[in-house]
Design a protein around this motif. Structure first.
Motif, PDB file in Angstrom:
ATOM      1  N   VAL A 155       0.815  -1.165  -0.077  1.00  0.00           N
ATOM      2  CA  VAL A 155       0.085  -0.026   0.099  1.00  0.00           C
ATOM      3  C   VAL A 155       0.815   1.247   0.049  1.00  0.00           C
ATOM      4  O   VAL A 155       0.680   2.338  -0.795  1.00  0.00           O
ATOM      5  N   THR A 156       1.954   1.159   0.693  1.00  0.00           N
ATOM      6  CA  THR A 156       2.792   2.455   0.794  1.00  0.00           C
ATOM      7  C   THR A 156       3.214   2.587  -0.539  1.00  0.00           C
ATOM      8  O   THR A 156       3.433   3.998  -1.105  1.00  0.00           O
ATOM      9  N   TRP A 157       3.988   1.485  -1.276  1.00  0.00           N
ATOM     10  CA  TRP A 157       4.421   1.745  -2.654  1.00  0.00           C
ATOM     11  C   TRP A 157       3.492   2.502  -3.412  1.00  0.00           C
ATOM     12  O   TRP A 157       3.742   3.371  -4.204  1.00  0.00           O
ATOM     13  N   ARG A 158       2.314   1.694  -3.544  1.00  0.00           N
ATOM     14  CA  ARG A 158       1.517   2.224  -4.579  1.00  0.00           C
ATOM     15  C   ARG A 158       0.724   3.440  -4.042  1.00  0.00           C
ATOM     16  O   ARG A 158       0.341   4.202  -5.282  1.00  0.00           O
ATOM     17  N   ILE A 159       0.668   3.861  -3.011  1.00  0.00           N
ATOM     18  CA  ILE A 159       0.029   5.266  -2.679  1.00  0.00           C
ATOM     19  C   ILE A 159       1.275   6.406  -2.905  1.00  0.00           C
ATOM     20  O   ILE A 159       0.845   7.184  -3.659  1.00  0.00           O
ATOM     21  N   HIS A 160       2.245   6.054  -2.840  1.00  0.00           N
ATOM     22  CA  HIS A 160       3.600   6.889  -3.238  1.00  0.00           C
ATOM     23  C   HIS A 160       3.558   7.218  -4.780  1.00  0.00           C
ATOM     24  O   HIS A 160       3.708   8.228  -5.089  1.00  0.00           O
ATOM     25  N   ALA A 161       3.328   6.048  -5.375  1.00  0.00           N
ATOM     26  CA  ALA A 161       3.515   5.958  -6.884  1.00  0.00           C
ATOM     27  C   ALA A 161       2.356   6.717  -7.410  1.00  0.00           C
ATOM     28  O   ALA A 161       2.715   7.529  -8.495  1.00  0.00           O
ATOM     29  N   ALA A 162       1.249   6.594  -6.655  1.00  0.00           N
ATOM     30  CA  ALA A 162      -0.028   7.406  -7.375  1.00  0.00           C
ATOM     31  C   ALA A 162       0.026   8.915  -7.038  1.00  0.00           C
ATOM     32  O   ALA A 162      -0.077   9.547  -7.984  1.00  0.00           O
ATOM     33  N   MET A 163       0.831   9.260  -5.909  1.00  0.00           N
ATOM     34  CA  MET A 163       0.880  10.543  -5.926  1.00  0.00           C
ATOM     35  C   MET A 163       2.022  11.129  -6.514  1.00  0.00           C
ATOM     36  O   MET A 163       1.950  12.464  -7.108  1.00  0.00           O
ATOM     37  N   ARG A 164       3.063  10.617  -7.055  1.00  0.00           N
ATOM     38  CA  ARG A 164       3.867  11.016  -8.034  1.00  0.00           C
ATOM     39  C   ARG A 164       3.318  11.120  -9.341  1.00  0.00           C
ATOM     40  O   ARG A 164       3.414  12.327 -10.041  1.00  0.00           O
ATOM     41  N   ARG A 165       2.310  10.293  -9.689  1.00  0.00           N
ATOM     42  CA  ARG A 165       1.685  10.393 -11.107  1.00  0.00           C
ATOM     43  C   ARG A 165       0.802  11.596 -11.082  1.00  0.00           C
ATOM     44  O   ARG A 165       0.656  12.386 -11.928  1.00  0.00           O
ATOM     45  N   VAL A 166       0.228  11.947  -9.606  1.00  0.00           N
ATOM     46  CA  VAL A 166      -0.800  12.928  -9.691  1.00  0.00           C
ATOM     47  C   VAL A 166       0.045  14.374  -9.859  1.00  0.00           C
ATOM     48  O   VAL A 166      -0.279  15.443 -10.329  1.00  0.00           O
ATOM     49  N   GLU A 167       1.118  14.180  -9.301  1.00  0.00           N
ATOM     50  CA  GLU A 167       2.036  15.676  -8.919  1.00  0.00           C
ATOM     51  C   GLU A 167       2.528  15.926 -10.377  1.00  0.00           C
ATOM     52  O   GLU A 167       2.817  16.975 -10.811  1.00  0.00           O
ATOM     53  N   GLU A 168       2.616  15.016 -11.472  1.00  0.00           N
ATOM     54  CA  GLU A 168       3.410  15.081 -12.713  1.00  0.00           C
ATOM     55  C   GLU A 168       2.198  15.860 -13.335  1.00  0.00           C
ATOM     56  O   GLU A 168       2.637  16.623 -14.331  1.00  0.00           O
ATOM     57  N   ALA A 169       0.943  15.439 -13.320  1.00  0.00           N
ATOM     58  CA  ALA A 169      -0.120  15.875 -14.116  1.00  0.00           C
ATOM     59  C   ALA A 169      -0.872  17.108 -13.360  1.00  0.00           C
ATOM     60  O   ALA A 169      -1.255  17.740 -14.018  1.00  0.00           O
ATOM     61  N   HIS A 170      -0.818  17.365 -12.060  1.00  0.00           N
ATOM     62  CA  HIS A 170      -1.456  18.221 -11.445  1.00  0.00           C
ATOM     63  C   HIS A 170      -0.569  18.745 -10.134  1.00  0.00           C
ATOM     64  O   HIS A 170      -0.681  18.309  -9.020  1.00  0.00           O
ATOM     65  N   PRO A 171       0.597  19.561 -10.469  1.00  0.00           N
ATOM     66  CA  PRO A 171       1.340  19.705  -9.408  1.00  0.00           C
ATOM     67  C   PRO A 171       0.951  20.388  -8.166  1.00  0.00           C
ATOM     68  O   PRO A 171       1.369  19.992  -7.157  1.00  0.00           O
ATOM     69  N   ALA A 172      -0.147  21.049  -8.082  1.00  0.00           N
ATOM     70  CA  ALA A 172      -0.830  21.595  -6.865  1.00  0.00           C
ATOM     71  C   ALA A 172      -1.559  20.700  -6.032  1.00  0.00           C
ATOM     72  O   ALA A 172      -1.182  20.406  -4.665  1.00  0.00           O
ATOM     73  N   LEU A 173      -2.237  19.539  -6.699  1.00  0.00           N
ATOM     74  CA  LEU A 173      -2.683  18.795  -5.874  1.00  0.00           C
ATOM     75  C   LEU A 173      -1.701  17.527  -5.502  1.00  0.00           C
ATOM     76  O   LEU A 173      -1.767  16.942  -4.337  1.00  0.00           O
ATOM     77  N   GLY A 174      -0.624  17.390  -6.272  1.00  0.00           N
ATOM     78  CA  GLY A 174       0.323  16.359  -5.737  1.00  0.00           C
ATOM     79  C   GLY A 174       0.988  17.059  -4.359  1.00  0.00           C
ATOM     80  O   GLY A 174       1.454  16.427  -3.539  1.00  0.00           O
ATOM     81  N   ARG A 175       1.371  18.345  -4.526  1.00  0.00           N
ATOM     82  CA  ARG A 175       1.872  18.927  -3.358  1.00  0.00           C
ATOM     83  C   ARG A 175       0.976  18.705  -2.091  1.00  0.00           C
ATOM     84  O   ARG A 175       1.265  18.446  -1.077  1.00  0.00           O
ATOM     85  N   HIS A 176      -0.289  19.050  -2.189  1.00  0.00           N
ATOM     86  CA  HIS A 176      -1.449  18.890  -1.204  1.00  0.00           C
ATOM     87  C   HIS A 176      -1.244  17.512  -0.717  1.00  0.00           C
ATOM     88  O   HIS A 176      -1.474  17.290   0.531  1.00  0.00           O
ATOM     89  N   LEU A 177      -1.443  16.480  -1.627  1.00  0.00           N
ATOM     90  CA  LEU A 177      -1.287  15.047  -1.057  1.00  0.00           C
ATOM     91  C   LEU A 177      -0.084  14.781  -0.441  1.00  0.00           C
ATOM     92  O   LEU A 177      -0.125  13.972   0.739  1.00  0.00           O
ATOM     93  N   ARG A 178       0.882  14.900  -0.895  1.00  0.00           N
ATOM     94  CA  ARG A 178       2.133  14.766  -0.142  1.00  0.00           C
ATOM     95  C   ARG A 178       2.434  15.394   1.225  1.00  0.00           C
ATOM     96  O   ARG A 178       2.889  14.920   2.108  1.00  0.00           O
ATOM     97  N   ALA A 179       1.931  16.562   1.234  1.00  0.00           N
ATOM     98  CA  ALA A 179       1.847  17.348   2.791  1.00  0.00           C
ATOM     99  C   ALA A 179       0.705  16.598   3.650  1.00  0.00           C
ATOM    100  O   ALA A 179       0.936  16.734   4.965  1.00  0.00           O
ATOM    101  N   SER A 180      -0.131  16.012   2.960  1.00  0.00           N
ATOM    102  CA  SER A 180      -1.354  15.703   3.973  1.00  0.00           C
ATOM    103  C   SER A 180      -1.517  13.945   4.157  1.00  0.00           C
ATOM    104  O   SER A 180      -2.317  13.812   5.019  1.00  0.00           O
ATOM    105  N   VAL A 181      -0.990  13.229   3.179  1.00  0.00           N
ATOM    106  CA  VAL A 181      -1.215  11.747   3.501  1.00  0.00           C
ATOM    107  C   VAL A 181      -0.110  11.161   4.148  1.00  0.00           C
ATOM    108  O   VAL A 181       1.175  11.488   3.685  1.00  0.00           O
ATOM    109  N   ARG A 182      -0.251  10.404   5.022  1.00  0.00           N
ATOM    110  CA  ARG A 182       0.654   9.575   5.759  1.00  0.00           C
ATOM    111  C   ARG A 182       0.438   8.147   5.603  1.00  0.00           C
ATOM    112  O   ARG A 182      -0.904   7.626   5.670  1.00  0.00           O
TER     113      ARG A 182
END
Length: 875
Positions: free
Chosen positions: A823-850
Motif C-alpha cells: 500500500v505504501t508503494w502504490r500510494i506513493h507511486a500514485a502521488m508521483r503520477r498525480v504531481e506530474e499531471a497536477h502539481p498543486a494537488l500533488g503537493r497537497h497530497l504529499r503534505a497531507s497523506v501519511r
C-alpha cells in the motif's frame, strides 16, 4: 533487542505524552538509544538525528535539519506543521551545548514538536524532564532454570543465539554466564559485544580474557572518565581480538569526520598494496563486530563510526604515532578528488557526484580547518576551497564565510596563488547573505591579486550582483562581459553559461529585449554543449521568460514544463522562479487563484531549502497578490517581512510594474520570518479557495478526473488512486493497510524477501537502467528518462528493503507487513503520477497523506471533496 525494559518504555512514553522535552540519561552503552527507539515507536511520526556522527558543535543545526528533511535549521523552522512529530536527538553529550541550543530553537519555533534526547547528562533546558537509565538487572542466582529471569543474562543469551551459537547452560555454564553479566555491569552494548565472540570462545574464556587483558572494566574512579569506563572496556575487548592489519585499518578510519565509501577507506586507511576485495572483507568484518555502521544510500554503501568508536580509534592512532600521517592522507584524498572534478555553478556530473558532494560537505569543512591548523602553506586549502561553492549552493553560506575569513587571516599574502581563491569564495558566500559591501570589497581585491579563471569569474559574478541589485544594470553588464570572457578563456563552461544568462538579465533591465533574447538563446546553446545541468536549466528559464513577453501561451507552456523538469532534477533556484513568472502571468490575466497556486509552489520550494533571499522575494510577490485582491493588511505585513529583497530583474519580469516601488527599508523587519510564512500560506489558501472549482477525485470509466485549486487533470486508472480516494473520503481517520489491500487473514513469515537469483536479477537490471537513464538524459528524452527513473527508484527501494546489515537478506513479514509495503508503494507511486499531471494537488497530497500500517489523510485545512463513484470502485 530490547529486553528487561518494559517499565522504562512505559515511563518514557508517559513522559512524552505530557512533556515536550524528555532526556534519557545514563552511562555509555547502557541502552539509551534502544530505549529512545522503543519510546519513539509509539509516535505516529518520528525522525532521528544521530549526533554521534557530528564531530563539531557548529555542525549540529545542519545535522538535525537534515534528519528532518531540510538543508538548514532555518528551513526546518519555516516548514508546515506536522502534528505528532517526535524528534529524537541521539547521543548529545559530546556536543551538549549545541544540541541544547538547537533543541531550544526547535521547541520555540515548532510548537507541535516533541524532542526526545539521549545524553550522558541533561541538556539543562527549562521544562526538561529527565529519565535516568540504569544498567540491566543482573542474575540473582546461578541456577540454570532461572538464569533467563535476569534481563542482562537474557540479553546475552539472545545475542549469542543471533550470532549463531546456543550456549550450554549446565551448572558450570550458567555460573559463567552469570559471572560474565556481572563483570560487564549489565551494560547492553558490552553484553552484545561479548555475545558476538561466543562463536569462538566460551563464557568462561571470555571472562578470563577480560580479567587478563581488559581489567579497565573494574578499575576505580581514578582511572579514566567514569562515563567511558565500561564502554571503553567493551570496545577494547572487541578491538584486541581483531587481526593486526584489520586493527590498524580500523584505527586509520578514525580520521574520517563523516561517512565514507569503500574506495575512500582503501585510499586513506588501507595498506599500499591493499586491493578492493581485501578492503571489502575488512569493512564487512568491522560491521559484523559492530565497530562500523553502514547505510545504503544513492546506490552505494556509506560507512561510519559512532563518536565513541571514532575517539577510540583516534586514540589508538595517536598511540601508534600515525595520527598526523593518516589525517594528512585523508586531506590529500580530498585534494585529489577536488583536482579531478570540475565544479561549476553546481556539480553537473550526475547523481553519483552529487551524492559524493552531499556526503563530503562535512569532510570538506573539517579538512579546511585541519589545513588552517597544520599546514605551513595555503596550497591544499586553495585546492579544497573551490568545493565550498557547492556548500553555499546547498543553502549553507555561513560556515563558508567563517572558514573563508579564517583562511584570509591565516594566509594574508595576496601574492600567493591560493589567496584569490579564498577571497573569491568568501565574497561569493557574503553575497548570498547580502553582506554586499564586504562581498564587493573581497571581490575587487581578488581581481587585483592575479586570480585563476575560476576566482576571477566568481569575483566578477559577485560584482555583477552587487551593481544589479543596487539598480546599476549598465555597470552590471560590464562585469558580466568580463566574466564571460574570463570564463571562456579559462575553460570554465559552467560559469560562462551562467554569466551569459545573467548578461541577458542586465540587458533586459536596460530595456534591450531583443539583445537579451539572443543572449539567453546563446547561453542555452552553449550550456547544452557543455553538458547541461544547472547552467542549462538557468538559461532555459531566461529563454522561457523572454518568450512570454511576445507569446504568453508558448511561454507559459514552456515554463510549466521547465518547472516540472527542474523539480525532478533538483534545481530549486530554477523551479521557484518558474512559478514566480507563471504567477505573474496569471495575475495579469485576472486569475488570482491560479497565481496563488503558483506562489504556493514557489513558497514551499524556498521554505524547503531555507534560502533567505528568494524566500523574501516570494513573500514580496505574495504581498503584491494580496494587495491586488484587496487584502491590504496582510499585504503590508508581508511587504515588511520581505524588505527590499530582489533577485534577477529578468525573472521578475511579469511583476516589474508592481515591484517598481521597492525601496530600501527604514530598518530591520520586526516580523519573524516563520510568522510571515504562516501568514502567506493562509493568504494563498484563502485566495485560491475563493475562486477555485469544487475539488473532485472521480473515476469515470477507466479515467480519473481530479480537480483542485481551479485546475483539472485526468489520469489512467491505478490501484493507488483508489487508495487515495478512500483516504480522501475519510479525512483524519486512520485506515489500516489491510483494509486498503483487501486482506482478511493474517499470514505468517514468508521467508527471505528476495532469493539470491532475484537479487542478482535486480542488481543487473539496476545497472542497465542507470545506463538507459544516462543515455536518455544526454539525449534530452524526458519521457524515456522518466520511465527509467521510476523503475530504477522502485528497484533500488525494493532491494534496499530486502537487504539488512552488511548485505544480509531480510525476511518477509506476515500479511500485515506485506500489505503495509504494497500500500505504501502504490500510494506513493500514485502521488508521483498525480504531481506530474497536477502539481498543486500533488503537493497537497504529499503534505497531507501519511502511509504505513495505518494510513491517513490529514490536511492542514479542512478540504471538501466530490468523490462520487470513486470510493468503493472496483480495484
Amino acid at each position: 533487542m530490547l529486553l528487561g525494559r518494559d517499565g522504562e518504555v512505559a515511563a518514557l512514553r508517559g513522559l512524552l505524552a505530557h512533556h515536550r522535552l524528555v532526556t534519557v540519561t545514563g552511562a555509555g552503552g547502557v541502552g539509551k538509544t534502544a530505549l529512545a527507539r522503543a519510546g519513539a515507536s509509539a509516535s505516529p511520526s518520528s525522525v532521528t538525528s544521530e549526533l554521534a556522527e557530528v564531530s563539531r558543535p557548529q555542525e549540529v543545526p545542519d545535522a538535525v535539519a537534515a534528519a528532518l528533511g531540510f538543508p538548514s535549521l532555518a528551513a526546518a523552522l519555516l516548514a508546515p506543521r506536522r502534528d505528532g512529530l517526535l524528534l529524537v536527538l541521539d547521543n548529545c553529550e559530546h556536543v551538549l551545548d549545541a544540541a541544547a541550543d538547537t533543541a531550544a530553537r526547535l521547541l520555540d519555533g515548532r510548537p507541535e514538536l516533541t524532542v526526545l534526547a539521549t545524553s550522558r547528562e541533561p541538556l539543562g533546558l527549562a521544562d526538561e524532564r529527565i529519565l535516568p537509565l540504569a544498567p540491566l538487572a543482573l542474575p540473582a542466582v546461578d541456577d540454570p532454570d532461572r538464569l533467563a529471569d535476569s534481563p542482562a543474562a537474557a540479553l546475552l543469551l539472545a545475542h549469542a543465539r543471533a550470532a549463531g551459537h546456543e550456549l550450554v547452560l549446565d551448572v558450570a555454564g550458567a555460573a559463567a554466564v552469570a559471572a560474565l553479566c556481572r563483570r560487564l555491569d549489565g551494560l547492553p552494548l558490552a553484553l552484545e559485544l561479548a555475545a558476538a565472540r561466543t562463536r569462538s570462545l566460551t563464557p568462561s574464556e571470555i571472562l578470563a580474557h577480560l580479567d587478563d587483558r581488559l581489567d579497565l572494566l573494574s578499575r576505580a574512579d581514578h582511572r579514566g572518565p567514569r562515563r567511558h569506563r565500561s564502554l571503553e572496556a567493551a570496545i577494547s575487548w572487541s578491538y584486541d581480538r581483531l587481526p593486526e592489519p584489520t586493527a590498524r585499518f580500523f584505527d586509520r578510519l578514525g580520521v574520517f569526520a563523516g561517512r565514507f565509501t569503500a574506495d575512500e577507506a582503501r585510499v586513506v586507511a588501507g595498506a599500499p598494496d591493499a586491493d578492493r576485495l581485501t578492503i571489502a572483507d575488512r569493512l564487512d568484518h568491522l560491521v559484523g563486530q559492530s565497530l562500523l555502521t553502514v547505510r545504503q544510500q544513492d546506490g552505494r554503501s556509506w560507512y561510519g563510526l559512532l563518536e565513541t568508536l571514532r575517539a577510540f580509534a583516534r586514540a589508538r592512532l595517536v598511540e601508534r604515532g600515525e595520527f598526523d600521517e593518516a589525517h594528512d592522507r585523508w586531506v590529500d584524498r580530498l585534494v585529489a578528488r577536488a583536482a579531478g572534478t570540475r565544479w561549476g555553478t553546481e556539480p553537473s556530473e550526475g547523481p553519483e557526484v552529487r551524492s559524493v558532494t552531499r556526503a563530503a560537505q562535512t569532510d570538506l569543512l573539517d579538512a579546511l580547518h585541519w589545513c588552517l591548523a597544520h599546514d605551513d602553506t595555503p596550497e591544499r586549502a586553495g585546492s579544497l576551497v573551490r568545493q565550498a561553492v557547492v556548500v553555499v549552493h546547498g543553502a549553507r553560506p555561513e560556515p563558508v564565510i567563517e572558514v573563508g575569513e579564517d583562511l584570509l587571516r591565516r594566509w594574508p599574502d595576496p601574492r600567493s596563488r591560493a589567496w584569490p581563491e579564498f577571497a573569491a569564495v568568501a565574497a561569493f558566500a557574503h553575497m548570498v547573505v547580502r553582506s554586499t559591501d564586504r562581498a564587493a570589497e573581497l571581490a575587487r581585491r581578488a581581481l587585483d591579486a592575479d586570480p585563476s579563471p575560476f576566482a576571477a569569474v566568481l569575483a566578477l559574478r559577485t560584482l555583477y550582483f552587487h551593481d544589479l541589485l543596487a539598480g546599476r544594470p549598465a555597470r552590471a553588464l560590464r562585469w558580466a562581459d568580463q566574466a564571460v570572457a574570463r570564463a571562456d578563456a579559462g575553460d570554465e563552461p559552467g560559469w560562462a553559461s551562467e554569466m551569459r544568462t545573467f548578461r541577458a538579465s542586465a540587458l533586459a533591465a536596460l530595456g534591450r529585449l531583443d539583445e537579451a533574447a539572443r543572449q539567453a538563446g546563446d547561453a542555452h546553446t552553449k550550456a547544452v554543449a557543455a553538458g547541461g545541468g544547472f547552467p542549462e536549466a538557468l538559461a532555459a528559464l531566461a529563454c522561457a521568460t523572454i518568450l512570454t513577453i511576445d507569446d504568453v501561451d508558448r511561454g507559459r507552456a514552456t515554463l510549466t514544463a521547465l518547472a516540472e523538469r527542474t523539480r525532478a532534477a533538483g534545481y530549486p533556484l530554477v523551479e521557484g522562479p518558474c512559478h514566480w513568472t507563471l504567477a505573474g502571468i496569471a495575475l495579469r490575466e485576472g486569475r488570482a487563484a491560479a497565481a496563488a497556486d503558483r506562489l504556493v509552489a514557489a513558497l514551499e520550494v524556498f521554505v524547503r531549502i531555507g534560502h533567505a533571499v528568494p524566500l523574501q522575494v516570494t513573500l514580496r510577490l505574495i504581498a503584491e497578490l494580496a494587495g491586488a485582491v484587496g487584502h491590504g493588511q496582510a499585504s503590508a505585513v508581508l511587504r515588511e517581512a520581505a524588505g527590499s529583497a530582489r533577485t534577477l530583474t529578468l525573472y521578475e519580469w511579469e511583476w516589474r510594474d508592481r515591484l517598481a516601488d521597492v525601496a530600501a527599508p527604514a530598518g530591520p523587519s520586526t516580523v519573524p520570518v516563520r510568522h510571515a510564512v504562516a501568514l502567506a500560506r493562509r493568504e494563498l489558501a484563502t485566495i485560491a479557495g475563493s475562486a477555485s472549482a469544487d475539488n473532485r477525485f472521480v473515476l469515470d470509466g477507466a479515467v480519473w478526473t481530479v480537480s483542485f485549486a481551479g485546475h483539472t487533470a485526468r489520469l489512467p486508472d491505478a490501484k493507488g488512486l483508489h487508495d487515495l480516494a478512500t483516504l480522501l473520503g475519510r479525512p483524519n481517520a486512520e485506515v489500516h493497510c489491510t483494509e486498503l489491500i483487501g486482506a482478511r487473514v493474517e499470514q505468517p513469515d514468508t521467508g527471505e524477501l528476495l532469493d539470491p537469483q532475484a537479487r542478482r536479477s535486480y542488481e543487473a537490471r539496476i545497472i542497465e537502467l542507470q545506463d538507459v537513464l544516462t543515455e536518455a538524459e544526454d539525449a534530452a528524452d524526458l519521457g524515456r528518462a522518466g520511465a527509467a527513473r521510476t523503475e530504477l527508484d522502485l528497484l533500488v527501494d525494493q532491494l534496499a528493503a530486502a537487504t539488512g546489515l552488511a548485505g544480509r537478506p531480510r525476511r518477509g513479514g506476515g500479511s500485515t507487513e506485506r500489505a503495509r509495503s504494497a500500500v505504501t508503494w502504490r500510494i506513493h507511486a500514485a502521488m508521483r503520477r498525480v504531481e506530474e499531471a497536477h502539481p498543486a494537488l500533488g503537493r497537497h497530497l504529499r503534505a497531507s497523506v501519511r502511509t504505513g500500517t495505518r494510513c491517513c489523510y490529514a490536511p492542514e485545512q479542512e478540504t471538501a471533496w466530490d468523490l462520487r463513484s470513486a470510493v468503493g470502485a472496483p480495484r
